[in-house]
Design a protein around this motif. Structure first.
Motif, PDB file in Angstrom:
ATOM      1  N   ASP A  96     -14.422  77.775  -4.218  1.00  0.00           N
ATOM      2  CA  ASP A  96     -14.259  76.729  -3.094  1.00  0.00           C
ATOM      3  C   ASP A  96     -14.176  75.674  -3.436  1.00  0.00           C
ATOM      4  O   ASP A  96     -15.462  75.273  -3.971  1.00  0.00           O
ATOM      5  CB  ASP A  96     -13.782  77.725  -1.407  1.00  0.00           C
ATOM      6  CG  ASP A  96     -12.974  76.649  -0.951  1.00  0.00           C
ATOM      7  OD1 ASP A  96     -12.132  75.514  -1.251  1.00  0.00           O
ATOM      8  OD2 ASP A  96     -13.997  76.387   0.931  1.00  0.00           O
ATOM      9  N   PHE A  97     -14.006  74.404  -2.640  1.00  0.00           N
ATOM     10  CA  PHE A  97     -15.015  73.623  -2.769  1.00  0.00           C
ATOM     11  C   PHE A  97     -16.351  73.692  -2.406  1.00  0.00           C
ATOM     12  O   PHE A  97     -16.516  74.592  -1.817  1.00  0.00           O
ATOM     13  CB  PHE A  97     -14.325  71.678  -2.028  1.00  0.00           C
ATOM     14  CG  PHE A  97     -13.217  71.688  -2.104  1.00  0.00           C
ATOM     15  CD1 PHE A  97     -12.695  70.928  -3.535  1.00  0.00           C
ATOM     16  CD2 PHE A  97     -11.994  72.357  -1.981  1.00  0.00           C
ATOM     17  CE1 PHE A  97     -11.533  70.522  -3.873  1.00  0.00           C
ATOM     18  CE2 PHE A  97     -10.493  71.657  -2.105  1.00  0.00           C
ATOM     19  CZ  PHE A  97      -9.461  71.211  -3.314  1.00  0.00           C
ATOM     20  N   ILE A  98     -17.510  72.666  -3.193  1.00  0.00           N
ATOM     21  CA  ILE A  98     -19.133  72.379  -2.303  1.00  0.00           C
ATOM     22  C   ILE A  98     -18.859  71.975  -1.375  1.00  0.00           C
ATOM     23  O   ILE A  98     -20.265  72.008  -1.055  1.00  0.00           O
ATOM     24  CB  ILE A  98     -19.726  72.907  -3.842  1.00  0.00           C
ATOM     25  CG1 ILE A  98     -18.965  71.403  -3.399  1.00  0.00           C
ATOM     26  CG2 ILE A  98     -19.625  73.898  -4.887  1.00  0.00           C
ATOM     27  CD1 ILE A  98     -20.894  70.978  -5.087  1.00  0.00           C
ATOM     28  N   GLU A  99     -18.083  70.810  -0.979  1.00  0.00           N
ATOM     29  CA  GLU A  99     -18.665  70.053   0.198  1.00  0.00           C
ATOM     30  C   GLU A  99     -16.948  70.285   1.114  1.00  0.00           C
ATOM     31  O   GLU A  99     -16.007  70.349   0.673  1.00  0.00           O
ATOM     32  CB  GLU A  99     -18.437  68.804  -0.242  1.00  0.00           C
ATOM     33  CG  GLU A  99     -17.532  68.514  -1.284  1.00  0.00           C
ATOM     34  CD  GLU A  99     -17.415  66.987  -1.779  1.00  0.00           C
ATOM     35  OE1 GLU A  99     -18.043  66.013  -0.360  1.00  0.00           O
ATOM     36  OE2 GLU A  99     -17.998  66.548  -3.310  1.00  0.00           O
ATOM     37  N   ALA A 100     -16.697  70.024   2.591  1.00  0.00           N
ATOM     38  CA  ALA A 100     -15.759  69.591   3.101  1.00  0.00           C
ATOM     39  C   ALA A 100     -15.035  69.037   3.022  1.00  0.00           C
ATOM     40  O   ALA A 100     -15.247  67.575   1.907  1.00  0.00           O
ATOM     41  CB  ALA A 100     -16.115  69.431   4.462  1.00  0.00           C
ATOM     42  N   VAL A 101     -13.386  68.380   2.984  1.00  0.00           N
ATOM     43  CA  VAL A 101     -12.474  67.800   2.417  1.00  0.00           C
ATOM     44  C   VAL A 101     -12.435  67.601   3.233  1.00  0.00           C
ATOM     45  O   VAL A 101     -12.417  67.787   4.727  1.00  0.00           O
ATOM     46  CB  VAL A 101     -11.082  68.764   1.391  1.00  0.00           C
ATOM     47  CG1 VAL A 101     -11.659  69.795   0.407  1.00  0.00           C
ATOM     48  CG2 VAL A 101     -10.278  69.333   2.528  1.00  0.00           C
ATOM     49  N   GLY A 102     -11.228  66.008   3.032  1.00  0.00           N
ATOM     50  CA  GLY A 102     -11.047  65.474   4.682  1.00  0.00           C
ATOM     51  C   GLY A 102     -11.964  64.491   4.801  1.00  0.00           C
ATOM     52  O   GLY A 102     -13.173  64.242   4.394  1.00  0.00           O
ATOM     53  N   PRO A 103     -11.543  63.625   6.137  1.00  0.00           N
ATOM     54  CA  PRO A 103     -12.373  62.901   6.835  1.00  0.00           C
ATOM     55  C   PRO A 103     -13.737  63.434   7.134  1.00  0.00           C
ATOM     56  O   PRO A 103     -13.587  64.968   7.977  1.00  0.00           O
ATOM     57  CB  PRO A 103     -11.393  62.146   7.590  1.00  0.00           C
ATOM     58  CG  PRO A 103     -10.922  63.427   7.644  1.00  0.00           C
ATOM     59  CD  PRO A 103     -10.627  64.008   6.654  1.00  0.00           C
ATOM     60  N   ALA A 104     -14.632  62.523   7.776  1.00  0.00           N
ATOM     61  CA  ALA A 104     -15.479  63.106   8.111  1.00  0.00           C
ATOM     62  C   ALA A 104     -15.281  63.354   9.619  1.00  0.00           C
ATOM     63  O   ALA A 104     -14.650  62.953  10.296  1.00  0.00           O
ATOM     64  CB  ALA A 104     -16.896  62.118   8.353  1.00  0.00           C
ATOM     65  N   PHE A 105     -16.675  64.521  10.284  1.00  0.00           N
ATOM     66  CA  PHE A 105     -16.800  64.754  11.237  1.00  0.00           C
ATOM     67  C   PHE A 105     -18.199  65.072  11.609  1.00  0.00           C
ATOM     68  O   PHE A 105     -19.190  64.940  11.291  1.00  0.00           O
ATOM     69  CB  PHE A 105     -15.650  66.463  11.264  1.00  0.00           C
ATOM     70  CG  PHE A 105     -16.178  67.520  10.726  1.00  0.00           C
ATOM     71  CD1 PHE A 105     -17.647  68.507  10.172  1.00  0.00           C
ATOM     72  CD2 PHE A 105     -15.365  67.529   9.089  1.00  0.00           C
ATOM     73  CE1 PHE A 105     -17.464  68.945   9.442  1.00  0.00           C
ATOM     74  CE2 PHE A 105     -16.114  68.667   8.240  1.00  0.00           C
ATOM     75  CZ  PHE A 105     -16.995  68.924   8.102  1.00  0.00           C
ATOM     76  N   TRP A 106     -17.800  65.253  12.705  1.00  0.00           N
ATOM     77  CA  TRP A 106     -19.510  64.759  13.492  1.00  0.00           C
ATOM     78  C   TRP A 106     -20.849  65.860  12.179  1.00  0.00           C
ATOM     79  O   TRP A 106     -21.212  65.300  12.527  1.00  0.00           O
ATOM     80  CB  TRP A 106     -19.852  65.958  14.687  1.00  0.00           C
ATOM     81  CG  TRP A 106     -18.921  64.606  16.227  1.00  0.00           C
ATOM     82  CD1 TRP A 106     -18.981  63.272  16.217  1.00  0.00           C
ATOM     83  CD2 TRP A 106     -18.151  65.225  17.207  1.00  0.00           C
ATOM     84  NE1 TRP A 106     -18.468  63.214  17.335  1.00  0.00           N
ATOM     85  CE2 TRP A 106     -17.469  64.193  17.731  1.00  0.00           C
ATOM     86  CE3 TRP A 106     -18.572  66.393  17.680  1.00  0.00           C
ATOM     87  CZ2 TRP A 106     -17.005  63.664  19.273  1.00  0.00           C
ATOM     88  CZ3 TRP A 106     -17.953  66.497  19.276  1.00  0.00           C
ATOM     89  CH2 TRP A 106     -17.278  65.107  19.832  1.00  0.00           C
ATOM     90  N   GLU A 107     -20.929  67.140  11.760  1.00  0.00           N
ATOM     91  CA  GLU A 107     -21.414  68.006  11.839  1.00  0.00           C
ATOM     92  C   GLU A 107     -22.121  67.787  10.257  1.00  0.00           C
ATOM     93  O   GLU A 107     -22.554  68.325   9.971  1.00  0.00           O
ATOM     94  CB  GLU A 107     -21.660  68.972  11.497  1.00  0.00           C
ATOM     95  CG  GLU A 107     -21.024  69.415  13.268  1.00  0.00           C
ATOM     96  CD  GLU A 107     -20.178  69.219  14.129  1.00  0.00           C
ATOM     97  OE1 GLU A 107     -20.507  69.669  15.291  1.00  0.00           O
ATOM     98  OE2 GLU A 107     -19.019  68.702  14.021  1.00  0.00           O
ATOM     99  N   ARG A 108     -20.950  66.850   9.535  1.00  0.00           N
ATOM    100  CA  ARG A 108     -21.219  66.169   8.095  1.00  0.00           C
ATOM    101  C   ARG A 108     -22.097  65.557   8.147  1.00  0.00           C
ATOM    102  O   ARG A 108     -22.085  64.861   8.839  1.00  0.00           O
ATOM    103  CB  ARG A 108     -19.654  65.690   7.387  1.00  0.00           C
ATOM    104  CG  ARG A 108     -19.566  65.975   6.404  1.00  0.00           C
ATOM    105  CD  ARG A 108     -18.262  65.435   6.191  1.00  0.00           C
ATOM    106  NE  ARG A 108     -18.145  65.606   3.962  1.00  0.00           N
ATOM    107  CZ  ARG A 108     -16.759  65.142   3.514  1.00  0.00           C
ATOM    108  NH1 ARG A 108     -15.510  65.473   4.017  1.00  0.00           N
ATOM    109  NH2 ARG A 108     -17.148  65.218   2.238  1.00  0.00           N
ATOM    110  N   LYS A 109     -22.873  65.709   7.215  1.00  0.00           N
ATOM    111  CA  LYS A 109     -24.396  65.008   6.654  1.00  0.00           C
ATOM    112  C   LYS A 109     -23.674  63.811   6.190  1.00  0.00           C
ATOM    113  O   LYS A 109     -24.420  63.053   6.247  1.00  0.00           O
ATOM    114  CB  LYS A 109     -25.393  65.617   5.529  1.00  0.00           C
ATOM    115  CG  LYS A 109     -25.471  66.936   6.181  1.00  0.00           C
ATOM    116  CD  LYS A 109     -26.399  66.879   7.431  1.00  0.00           C
ATOM    117  CE  LYS A 109     -26.661  67.524   8.311  1.00  0.00           C
ATOM    118  NZ  LYS A 109     -26.876  68.144   9.273  1.00  0.00           N
ATOM    119  N   SER A 110     -22.636  63.815   5.319  1.00  0.00           N
ATOM    120  CA  SER A 110     -22.196  62.333   4.723  1.00  0.00           C
ATOM    121  C   SER A 110     -20.588  61.849   4.740  1.00  0.00           C
ATOM    122  O   SER A 110     -20.379  62.935   4.999  1.00  0.00           O
ATOM    123  CB  SER A 110     -22.352  62.490   2.631  1.00  0.00           C
ATOM    124  OG  SER A 110     -21.128  63.776   2.979  1.00  0.00           O
TER     125      SER A 110
END
Length: 377
Positions: A363-377
């Motif tokens: 899988d991708f090693i990071e979340a795809v798409g826009p940011a959300f609260w828990e995302r660090k970047s």
């Protein structure tokens, strides 16, 4: 209008005045002359008055019931996608958004119409003329305005109209509940309950469901149940194709095959760079082996607000998002070079199997798409 100056009463005189006297005094002190102040219903409890009361209550009740239906449909109506071949399920799914709009619209409309009708039918329509004046509010002004407001409430007969009060409360409560349900709905199901599965924000449909599972790249032929896998030689240099995940366990599962094409975080842009361009690629740290030769795969979800980055400009090797004109450099690990996007497109690690089919290495090693609260970047 009268130009005579009204002498304010003393505190003792003010305390002895009843509400009617305070109303009259207040109008005089404000330089107001009541030309007309008719009672909307001089004869009480007539059939016309009762009909008007029931009409107002009906609209308030419609507002309250519509607000409740909005909350019910928002939470419990079948909202997950159903393929057209499932006629009953697809029909219910297709009604989800229209039903939300209709019920919320009726809640707002019912409350508004009820208030307008009550104002028209029961609030006295006085005709008043007021002289221009300056100055702040004195104690006598405060006392008289309270009396005037209380008098207006009494003359509007709201105190004795329990049906309208109850229905208005129902309408306001229903609309308030609907408004509160919108931000609360996303917390009904905990998105962090099982964050390691492909249903969470951290993962996509490209995540293997068990160790050793092969996830192939599949093209969309327009027929949801047809499986067309992608080979390394299928794309010309400088070409791009949108691909979706496929597992052998889904080959005869029509629902899973269709769902894979409709899941929002599944689409991936498979790009085959020209040899001269491939030699100029700048790779992201930790993702140096994510490509397979000239083939690079990036999520199709823009890192700005999640629109589909479905345009690829071969000459400049730019990936374009048509929504807000963000541009990403395919030669520089999908880095944003124009527009509001601030993060690079997530890159999918790919390779080929022993039969020459392109597959995902994970899988991708990071979340795809826009940011959300828990995302660090």
């Amino acid at each position: 209008m009268s130009g005579e100056e009204v002498k304010p009463p003393s505190e003792a005189e003010l305390a002895k005045m009843d509400r009617d006297q305070l109303v009259e005094l207040g109008t005089k002190l404000d330089g107001v002359t009541l030309v007309e102040y008719p009672d909307p219903w001089p004869v009480k409890d007539t059939r016309a008055e009762k009909r008007a009361e029931r009409l107002v209550a009906l609209w308030f009740a419609i507002s309250g019931l519509a607000g409740l239906l909005f909350v019910v449909s928002l939470i419990w109506w079948p909202w997950k996608y159903e393929a057209p071949d499932n006629e009953h399920g697809h029909f219910l799914y297709s009604l989800y958004t229209p039903f939300l709009g209709i019920t919320l619209g009726l809640a707002v409309l019912g409350l508004g119409v009820g208030i307008l009708l009550y104002t028209k039918k029961f609030i006295p329509h006085e005709l008043a003329v007021q002289e221009r004046g300056d100055g702040g509010s004195k104690e006598v002004d405060k006392a008289t305005i309270v009396a005037q407001l209380a008098d207006t409430g009494t003359r509007s007969t709201i105190a004795r109209r329990s049906l309208i009060k109850r229905s208005a409360g129902l309408g306001a409560a229903g609309l308030g509940l609907a408004a509160a349900a919108l931000p609360v709905a996303s917390f009904i199901k905990d998105p962090w309950k099982n964050t390691d599965n492909k249903e969470s924000l951290w993962h996509t449909g490209w995540q293997p469901e068990h160790p050793g599972e092969v996830v192939y790249m599949r093209r969309n032929t327009g027929r949801p149940h047809e499986v067309a896998l992608v080979r390394a030689e299928d794309l010309d240099a400088g070409g791009m194709e949108t691909v979706f995940p496929f597992r052998e366990s889904e080959r005869h599962d029509e629902e899973a095959l269709s769902a894979a094409l409709h899941r929002s975080d599944n689409p991936v842009m498979l790009i085959r760079l020209r040899p001269a361009d491939s030699a100029r690629v700048v790779k992201r740290k930790g993702q140096e082996d994510f490509n397979f030769g000239d083939y690079y795969a990036y999520t199709k979800l823009c890192s700005h607000v999640g629109c589909p980055t479905s345009l690829y400009e071969q000459r400049t090797n730019r990936i374009l998002c048509p929504c807000h004109q963000s541009q990403f450099d395919a030669l520089h690990y999908g880095k944003p070079i124009f527009g509001p996007a601030t993060r690079a497109l997530a890159q999918l690690p790919i390779t080929v199997d022993d039969k020459g089919y392109l597959i995902a290495r994970g899988d991708f090693i990071e979340a795809v798409g826009p940011a959300f609260w828990e995302r660090k970047s």
